[in-house]
Design an enzyme around this catalytic site. Sequence first.
Site, PDB file in Angstrom:
ATOM      1  CB  THR A 187      -0.849   0.012   1.307  1.00 48.15           C
ATOM      2  OG1 THR A 187      -0.138   0.069   2.347  1.00 48.15           O
ATOM      3  CG2 THR A 187      -1.800  -1.073   1.299  1.00 48.15           C
ATOM      4  CD  GLU A 331      -5.092  -2.702   2.478  1.00 45.12           C
ATOM      5  OE1 GLU A 331      -5.762  -1.981   1.396  1.00 45.12           O
ATOM      6  OE2 GLU A 331      -4.538  -2.193   3.247  1.00 45.12           O
ATOM      7  CE  LYS A 438     -14.533  11.460  13.566  1.00 40.72           C
ATOM      8  NZ  LYS A 438     -13.228  11.418  13.364  1.00 40.72           N
ATOM      9  CD1 TRP A 443     -18.982  12.442  12.703  1.00 43.12           C
ATOM     10  CD2 TRP A 443     -18.922  10.515  11.402  1.00 43.12           C
ATOM     11  NE1 TRP A 443     -18.329  11.378  13.516  1.00 43.12           N
ATOM     12  CE2 TRP A 443     -18.249  10.330  12.571  1.00 43.12           C
ATOM     13  CE3 TRP A 443     -18.931   9.843  10.313  1.00 43.12           C
ATOM     14  CZ2 TRP A 443     -17.845   9.011  12.901  1.00 43.12           C
ATOM     15  CZ3 TRP A 443     -18.370   8.455  10.365  1.00 43.12           C
ATOM     16  CH2 TRP A 443     -17.831   8.193  11.785  1.00 43.12           C
TER      17      TRP A 443
HETATM   18  P1  ADP Z   1      -3.739   3.960  -0.265  1.00 41.70           P
HETATM   19  O1  ADP Z   1      -4.350   3.734   1.019  1.00 41.70           O
HETATM   20  O2  ADP Z   1      -2.260   3.671  -0.440  1.00 41.70           O
HETATM   21  O3  ADP Z   1      -4.296   5.187  -0.965  1.00 41.70           O
HETATM   22  P2  ADP Z   1      -5.174   2.320  -2.046  1.00 41.70           P
HETATM   23  O4  ADP Z   1      -4.598   2.689  -3.475  1.00 41.70           O
HETATM   24  O5  ADP Z   1      -5.566   0.990  -1.818  1.00 41.70           O
HETATM   25  O6  ADP Z   1      -4.264   2.606  -1.032  1.00 41.70           O
HETATM   26  O7  ADP Z   1      -6.358   3.052  -1.868  1.00 41.70           O
HETATM   27  C1  ADP Z   1      -7.718   2.658  -1.371  1.00 41.70           C
HETATM   28  C2  ADP Z   1      -8.395   3.696  -1.163  1.00 41.70           C
HETATM   29  O8  ADP Z   1      -8.879   4.682  -2.091  1.00 41.70           O
HETATM   30  C3  ADP Z   1     -10.004   3.525  -0.610  1.00 41.70           C
HETATM   31  O9  ADP Z   1      -9.729   2.792   0.802  1.00 41.70           O
HETATM   32  C4  ADP Z   1     -10.595   4.538  -0.609  1.00 41.70           C
HETATM   33  O10 ADP Z   1     -10.535   5.609   0.525  1.00 41.70           O
HETATM   34  C5  ADP Z   1      -9.784   5.250  -1.885  1.00 41.70           C
HETATM   35  N1  ADP Z   1     -10.982   5.044  -3.092  1.00 41.70           N
HETATM   36  C6  ADP Z   1     -10.608   4.063  -4.018  1.00 41.70           C
HETATM   37  N2  ADP Z   1     -11.791   4.215  -4.915  1.00 41.70           N
HETATM   38  C7  ADP Z   1     -12.424   5.184  -4.517  1.00 41.70           C
HETATM   39  C8  ADP Z   1     -13.710   5.808  -5.344  1.00 41.70           C
HETATM   40  N3  ADP Z   1     -14.179   5.251  -6.149  1.00 41.70           N
HETATM   41  N4  ADP Z   1     -14.172   6.707  -4.515  1.00 41.70           N
HETATM   42  C9  ADP Z   1     -13.927   7.086  -3.367  1.00 41.70           C
HETATM   43  N5  ADP Z   1     -12.831   6.651  -2.617  1.00 41.70           N
HETATM   44  C10 ADP Z   1     -11.913   5.740  -3.530  1.00 41.70           C
END
Ligand code: ADP
Length: 539
Positions: A187, A331, A438, A443
Site C-alpha cells: 500500500t 487489500e 467532525k 460528521w
Molecule cells: P492508499 O491507502 O495507499 O491510497 P489504495 O490505493 O489501496 O491505497 O487506496 C484505497 C482507498 O482509495 C480506498 O480505501 C478509498 O478511500 C479510496 N478510493 C478508491 N476508490 C475510490 C472511489 N471510487 N471513491 C472514493 N474513494 C476511493
Amino acid sequence: MELLGQMMNTPMLLSSILEQAARHSADVEIVSRRVEGDIHRYTYRDCHARSMQLAQALIASGIDAGDRIGTLAWNGYRHMELYYGASGIGAVCHTINPRLFPEQIVFIVNHARDRFVFFDASFLPLVEQIAALCPHVEKWIMLCDETALPRDGAVPLASYETLIAPAADGFAWPRFSEDRAALLCYTSGTTGEPKGVLYSHRSITLMCYGSALPDSLALSAIETISPVVPMFHVNAWGIPFSATLVGAKLVLPGAKLDGESLATLFEEEGVTMSAGVPTVWLGFVDYMRRVGRTSTTFRRAVVGGAACPPHLAGALREVGVQAVHAWGMTELSPLGTVCSPSRGYAAKSEAARAAIDIKQGRAVPGIDLKIVGGDGAELPWDGTSAGDLMARGHWVAERYFGRDESPLVDGWFPTGDVATIDPDGYMHITDRSKDVIKSGGEWISSIELENIAMSHPEIAKAACIACAHPKWDERPLIVAVRREGSAVDVRQLLDFYAGKVAKWCIPDDVVFVDDLPLTATGKLQKMALRQRFGRHFTA
Ligand code: ADP
C-alpha cells in the site's frame, strides 16, 4: 461420509490464463508504447512464449518457489512477461511504485527481500541511487537488450533480453497449489509504513472472473482495453490478467499518461475502454476540450482509486466517454464495487438515476460489504446511515506480508472508509475515516464539499480538509486552485454552496494555492494539506 464432487480439480494458476489465451486468442495483439518512445506489437502467443523463456531463465538463475522478484516498470509487454513468468514458476512478482520516495522504495525492497529487481531504462538513475542500500538484491536487470545496457556504471547490470535468450523448447508450466503467492504489492503508505499485500493465484483468478462480468467491468474479446492505471498500482486493477482471460486486445501506454499522449494512442489503436484515477481523466478531458475533439472508439472509462467528481463524469460524457465508477483498495486486489444498473434502475426518475451514478456502486459478486457504527453493530442499508465500511470475500487480504497480527474484525476487513449503503445495495463513500470532518458532534463529508467546489466553472482543483476549531472541534476548509485567468474570490466560492448543502456544512473559508499535492498513486495528499493548513482557524 463426505460425498465429494467428481469434477477435474485443475488449480487456478495465472499461467493457465496465459496458456488459454495463447491457444484460444493466439493472434490477438498486445501493443506497448515503450519508454524508448516507439510502439511494440506482438500477440498472446508471443507473450506466452517469452514468459516461458523468462520462467526458464529464472529457474536457471536459481530463483526458487516463493522468492520475490521486484519490478520498477511502466505498463509494457516485458512487465506482463514478468507478471506471468515469475508467478508461473511459483515465485512472486513484487511490483514497486517508482513514484514513492527513494527511502520508501528501499524500505519496501528490503522488507520484501527481493532477490532480483527488473527495471525500465528510465529508472536507471533511481536504481543507481538505491542499489547500495538494498543488500539482498543479487541482480539488477534492465528491461532492454545488451546493446542498450550502460557500460561502466556504478551498479553491475544485466540485460533482460540476454537473460531470457537461451531458452529450450518443451517447457511446461509447473502445477502447484492455487493458494501459493503470486504477486506482492505494498500500500502506498499514505497511512503509516507501507504494508505488503500478498495475492494468491486463486485470489487473482477469482477477481478476474468477477471483474469481467457484465455488471462489473464488462470485459470481452471484442474490446480493446488500455489500463492507464500503472501495473505497479494494485496490478493495474488486475487488467493484464482479466484482459488475457477474455482474449481482448491490450494496449499498454508506457510512461506517457498526459491527455494528449493518451488520446493519440487510443485513436491510433482503437481503444474502446480504459481504467485510471480521476486525475488522469481530468488531463484527458482538458486536452480533448482544448483541441475540440470527441472520442471515436473510446467509449468507457473506469474511474477509481479516488471518488469520481460528478463534474468529471459530465465532462467525459461531453467528449463521448461514459464514466464507470468503481471502488477498491490494495487489500481488495483491488476491485470491491462497480456502479452499474441494478434491477429497477431504468424505471427510476432521471434525478434518482443521477444520484445513483455518483455512488461507488454495488459489490462485485465474490465480495460482501457491511457498514458498522462505533459499537461495531451493523447499520441499516437505508442510504443515509453512514458507518465504517467492512469487506470480506475471495480476494480480500487476511493479513499483511511479514506481519503476524491480522487486521480482521470478526472475519471482516476494516477498509478505513466511511460509507452508506442504500436498499438496492449501492455503496456510497462519504469519506475516509481519517478525512471525515467532525463538527460539533456531527460528521461532514469532505468528498461532498470538494466535489461542489470542483463543479464551480472557475475552479480547476479543490480539496476539503478538517481544521481544528476552538468552538466546533473541527470545521471544513477548502484549498482550491483557480482555472487559468480566473479571479474568483472566497466569498463567491462560498456563496456557491448556498442551497447545495445544509448551512452548517458550508465550509468556513477558502485558501487559494497554485497546485495541490498528489500521492504516488495520483490521489490528493490530504495529510500534507492538513499539516500546512490544519491550524487555519486556531493559529
Ligand atoms: P492508499 O491507502 O495507499 O491510497 P489504495 O490505493 O489501496 O491505497 O487506496 C484505497 C482507498 O482509495 C480506498 O480505501 C478509498 O478511500 C479510496 N478510493 C478508491 N476508490 C475510490 C472511489 N471510487 N471513491 C472514493 N474513494 C476511493
